[in-house]
Design a protein around this motif. Sequence first.
Motif, PDB file in Angstrom:
ATOM      1  N   PHE A   1      -0.623  11.046  10.741  1.00 35.83           N
ATOM      2  CA  PHE A   1      -1.851  11.237   9.961  1.00 35.83           C
ATOM      3  C   PHE A   1      -2.260  12.699  10.012  1.00 35.83           C
ATOM      4  O   PHE A   1      -2.123  13.357  11.046  1.00 35.83           O
ATOM      5  CB  PHE A   1      -2.984  10.363  10.515  1.00 35.83           C
ATOM      6  N   VAL A   2      -2.739  13.205   8.895  1.00 34.06           N
ATOM      7  CA  VAL A   2      -3.217  14.584   8.828  1.00 34.06           C
ATOM      8  C   VAL A   2      -4.675  14.587   8.378  1.00 34.06           C
ATOM      9  O   VAL A   2      -5.110  13.710   7.624  1.00 34.06           O
ATOM     10  CB  VAL A   2      -2.364  15.459   7.883  1.00 34.06           C
ATOM     11  N   GLU A   3      -5.389  15.567   8.843  1.00 30.41           N
ATOM     12  CA  GLU A   3      -6.785  15.732   8.437  1.00 30.41           C
ATOM     13  C   GLU A   3      -6.813  16.248   7.008  1.00 30.41           C
ATOM     14  O   GLU A   3      -6.247  17.294   6.717  1.00 30.41           O
ATOM     15  CB  GLU A   3      -7.484  16.712   9.374  1.00 30.41           C
ATOM     16  N   ILE A   4      -7.478  15.503   6.120  1.00 30.70           N
ATOM     17  CA  ILE A   4      -7.603  15.939   4.729  1.00 30.70           C
ATOM     18  C   ILE A   4      -9.043  16.295   4.376  1.00 30.70           C
ATOM     19  O   ILE A   4      -9.315  16.753   3.274  1.00 30.70           O
ATOM     20  CB  ILE A   4      -7.062  14.888   3.734  1.00 30.70           C
ATOM     21  N   GLY A   5      -9.943  16.068   5.321  1.00 30.01           N
ATOM     22  CA  GLY A   5     -11.340  16.397   5.084  1.00 30.01           C
ATOM     23  C   GLY A   5     -12.134  16.294   6.362  1.00 30.01           C
ATOM     24  O   GLY A   5     -11.694  15.716   7.356  1.00 30.01           O
ATOM     25  N   ARG A   6     -13.306  16.911   6.309  1.00 33.20           N
ATOM     26  CA  ARG A   6     -14.192  16.926   7.470  1.00 33.20           C
ATOM     27  C   ARG A   6     -15.622  16.903   6.942  1.00 33.20           C
ATOM     28  O   ARG A   6     -15.968  17.653   6.041  1.00 33.20           O
ATOM     29  CB  ARG A   6     -13.938  18.187   8.281  1.00 33.20           C
ATOM     30  N   VAL A   7     -16.424  16.036   7.519  1.00 40.46           N
ATOM     31  CA  VAL A   7     -17.843  15.974   7.175  1.00 40.46           C
ATOM     32  C   VAL A   7     -18.586  16.646   8.319  1.00 40.46           C
ATOM     33  O   VAL A   7     -18.672  16.087   9.422  1.00 40.46           O
ATOM     34  CB  VAL A   7     -18.314  14.510   7.000  1.00 40.46           C
ATOM     35  N   PRO A   8     -19.090  17.841   8.089  1.00 37.24           N
ATOM     36  CA  PRO A   8     -19.803  18.543   9.165  1.00 37.24           C
ATOM     37  C   PRO A   8     -21.031  17.752   9.627  1.00 37.24           C
ATOM     38  O   PRO A   8     -21.831  17.294   8.810  1.00 37.24           O
ATOM     39  CB  PRO A   8     -20.220  19.865   8.529  1.00 37.24           C
ATOM     40  N   GLU A   9     -21.111  17.548  10.941  1.00 41.95           N
ATOM     41  CA  GLU A   9     -22.248  16.856  11.554  1.00 41.95           C
ATOM     42  C   GLU A   9     -22.534  15.504  10.896  1.00 41.95           C
ATOM     43  O   GLU A   9     -23.675  15.090  10.757  1.00 41.95           O
ATOM     44  CB  GLU A   9     -23.478  17.754  11.533  1.00 41.95           C
ATOM     45  N   GLY A  10     -21.480  14.791  10.535  1.00 42.42           N
ATOM     46  CA  GLY A  10     -21.622  13.517   9.833  1.00 42.42           C
ATOM     47  C   GLY A  10     -21.909  12.318  10.713  1.00 42.42           C
ATOM     48  O   GLY A  10     -22.107  11.222  10.207  1.00 42.42           O
ATOM     49  N   PHE A  11     -21.922  12.511  12.025  1.00 38.62           N
ATOM     50  CA  PHE A  11     -22.139  11.391  12.946  1.00 38.62           C
ATOM     51  C   PHE A  11     -23.127  11.817  14.022  1.00 38.62           C
ATOM     52  O   PHE A  11     -23.002  12.897  14.601  1.00 38.62           O
ATOM     53  CB  PHE A  11     -20.807  10.982  13.594  1.00 38.62           C
ATOM     54  N   ARG A  12     -24.086  10.948  14.278  1.00 40.06           N
ATOM     55  CA  ARG A  12     -25.073  11.202  15.328  1.00 40.06           C
ATOM     56  C   ARG A  12     -24.587  10.541  16.612  1.00 40.06           C
ATOM     57  O   ARG A  12     -24.761   9.350  16.826  1.00 40.06           O
ATOM     58  CB  ARG A  12     -26.449  10.669  14.921  1.00 40.06           C
TER      59      ARG A  12
ATOM     60  N   PHE B   1       0.840  -1.194   0.000  1.00 41.31           N
ATOM     61  CA  PHE B   1       0.000   0.000   0.000  1.00 41.31           C
ATOM     62  C   PHE B   1       0.878   1.247   0.000  1.00 41.31           C
ATOM     63  O   PHE B   1       1.948   1.267   0.624  1.00 41.31           O
ATOM     64  CB  PHE B   1      -0.921   0.021   1.224  1.00 41.31           C
ATOM     65  N   ALA B   2       0.430   2.284  -0.675  1.00 42.11           N
ATOM     66  CA  ALA B   2       1.181   3.543  -0.771  1.00 42.11           C
ATOM     67  C   ALA B   2       0.808   4.532   0.330  1.00 42.11           C
ATOM     68  O   ALA B   2       1.571   5.453   0.625  1.00 42.11           O
ATOM     69  CB  ALA B   2       0.942   4.188  -2.138  1.00 42.11           C
ATOM     70  N   ALA B   3      -0.366   4.345   0.911  1.00 43.47           N
ATOM     71  CA  ALA B   3      -0.864   5.283   1.922  1.00 43.47           C
ATOM     72  C   ALA B   3      -1.904   4.565   2.773  1.00 43.47           C
ATOM     73  O   ALA B   3      -2.326   3.453   2.449  1.00 43.47           O
ATOM     74  CB  ALA B   3      -1.485   6.511   1.252  1.00 43.47           C
ATOM     75  N   MET B   4      -2.302   5.226   3.854  1.00 45.36           N
ATOM     76  CA  MET B   4      -3.406   4.729   4.672  1.00 45.36           C
ATOM     77  C   MET B   4      -4.362   5.885   4.903  1.00 45.36           C
ATOM     78  O   MET B   4      -3.922   7.023   5.129  1.00 45.36           O
ATOM     79  CB  MET B   4      -2.925   4.164   6.005  1.00 45.36           C
ATOM     80  N   GLN B   5      -5.642   5.578   4.855  1.00 42.79           N
ATOM     81  CA  GLN B   5      -6.676   6.591   5.051  1.00 42.79           C
ATOM     82  C   GLN B   5      -7.731   6.066   6.011  1.00 42.79           C
ATOM     83  O   GLN B   5      -8.166   4.926   5.892  1.00 42.79           O
ATOM     84  CB  GLN B   5      -7.329   6.927   3.714  1.00 42.79           C
ATOM     85  N   PHE B   6      -8.092   6.903   6.963  1.00 42.06           N
ATOM     86  CA  PHE B   6      -9.222   6.616   7.836  1.00 42.06           C
ATOM     87  C   PHE B   6     -10.370   7.470   7.341  1.00 42.06           C
ATOM     88  O   PHE B   6     -10.288   8.694   7.335  1.00 42.06           O
ATOM     89  CB  PHE B   6      -8.895   6.935   9.293  1.00 42.06           C
ATOM     90  N   ASN B   7     -11.452   6.844   6.925  1.00 42.62           N
ATOM     91  CA  ASN B   7     -12.568   7.532   6.288  1.00 42.62           C
ATOM     92  C   ASN B   7     -13.561   8.141   7.258  1.00 42.62           C
ATOM     93  O   ASN B   7     -14.343   8.998   6.864  1.00 42.62           O
ATOM     94  CB  ASN B   7     -13.346   6.547   5.399  1.00 42.62           C
ATOM     95  N   PHE B   8     -13.550   7.684   8.513  1.00 44.28           N
ATOM     96  CA  PHE B   8     -14.662   8.037   9.390  1.00 44.28           C
ATOM     97  C   PHE B   8     -14.188   8.045  10.841  1.00 44.28           C
ATOM     98  O   PHE B   8     -14.454   7.122  11.593  1.00 44.28           O
ATOM     99  CB  PHE B   8     -15.796   7.017   9.209  1.00 44.28           C
TER     100      PHE B   8
ATOM    101  N   VAL C   1     -17.087  14.429  11.405  1.00 44.18           N
ATOM    102  CA  VAL C   1     -16.315  13.235  11.099  1.00 44.18           C
ATOM    103  C   VAL C   1     -15.071  13.686  10.350  1.00 44.18           C
ATOM    104  O   VAL C   1     -15.157  14.521   9.440  1.00 44.18           O
ATOM    105  CB  VAL C   1     -17.141  12.260  10.225  1.00 44.18           C
ATOM    106  N   LEU C   2     -13.930  13.140  10.745  1.00 41.36           N
ATOM    107  CA  LEU C   2     -12.661  13.491  10.113  1.00 41.36           C
ATOM    108  C   LEU C   2     -12.226  12.410   9.138  1.00 41.36           C
ATOM    109  O   LEU C   2     -12.473  11.223   9.361  1.00 41.36           O
ATOM    110  CB  LEU C   2     -11.567  13.660  11.170  1.00 41.36           C
ATOM    111  N   ILE C   3     -11.563  12.838   8.082  1.00 44.73           N
ATOM    112  CA  ILE C   3     -10.902  11.930   7.156  1.00 44.73           C
ATOM    113  C   ILE C   3      -9.411  12.182   7.346  1.00 44.73           C
ATOM    114  O   ILE C   3      -8.939  13.313   7.174  1.00 44.73           O
ATOM    115  CB  ILE C   3     -11.335  12.186   5.706  1.00 44.73           C
ATOM    116  N   LEU C   4      -8.689  11.147   7.753  1.00 48.28           N
ATOM    117  CA  LEU C   4      -7.268  11.271   8.056  1.00 48.28           C
ATOM    118  C   LEU C   4      -6.460  10.427   7.058  1.00 48.28           C
ATOM    119  O   LEU C   4      -6.917   9.372   6.621  1.00 48.28           O
ATOM    120  CB  LEU C   4      -6.981  10.794   9.484  1.00 48.28           C
ATOM    121  N   HIS C   5      -5.241  10.889   6.760  1.00 45.80           N
ATOM    122  CA  HIS C   5      -4.437  10.252   5.730  1.00 45.80           C
ATOM    123  C   HIS C   5      -2.962  10.370   6.063  1.00 45.80           C
ATOM    124  O   HIS C   5      -2.536  11.341   6.685  1.00 45.80           O
ATOM    125  CB  HIS C   5      -4.719  10.961   4.382  1.00 45.80           C
TER     126      HIS C   5
END
Length: 164
Positions: free
Chosen positions: A137-148, A113-120, A157-161
């Motif tokens: 790991f760095v935050e590459i994205g954020r889903v506003p209010e994506g988790f109840r 694998f070239a990288a690892m990503q946490f989607n949620f 919810v953060l997307i980390l890579h």
Amino acid sequence: MTVPLRIRPLAAQDAPALLAITAPVVRAGETYALPPDMSEAAMCAYWRAADKESVVAEADGRVLGLAYVRANQPGGGAHVANAGFMVAAEAQGRGIARALAAHVLDRARARGFAAMQFNFVVATNTRAVRLWQSLGFVEIGRVPEGFRHPREGLVDVLILHRRL
């Protein structure tokens, strides 16, 4: 004297320990986007799915944590790994997740694998966020209010890579 931690493949006989760790996390509904009423059979199937290389961390014959590594996506996304982790409540704060993460990162590299990503990653799971950031790991994205969240309401919810 510290008991050494052993990381080995998840085995069928680990089902009781798997459930003892997984069920409280899933039922709490605070960190994983799995249904809180998920059956025990479904929890075992989740960790034993064919697309996952699952391992346990054990010390003195007791399973203290679980982890898996898999391709994040099939086809064109198969060069990026994804992983999941759970640690027994009584073993938290003892470096189990960090040891599992080091193992999984090594396995991901070994598998090409070239990288690892946490989607949620639930933003309120600050312990996990701090651990992943400390491992590069760095935050590459954020889903506003994506988790109840059951107590906090709607949380990000953060997307980390990280590259491997």
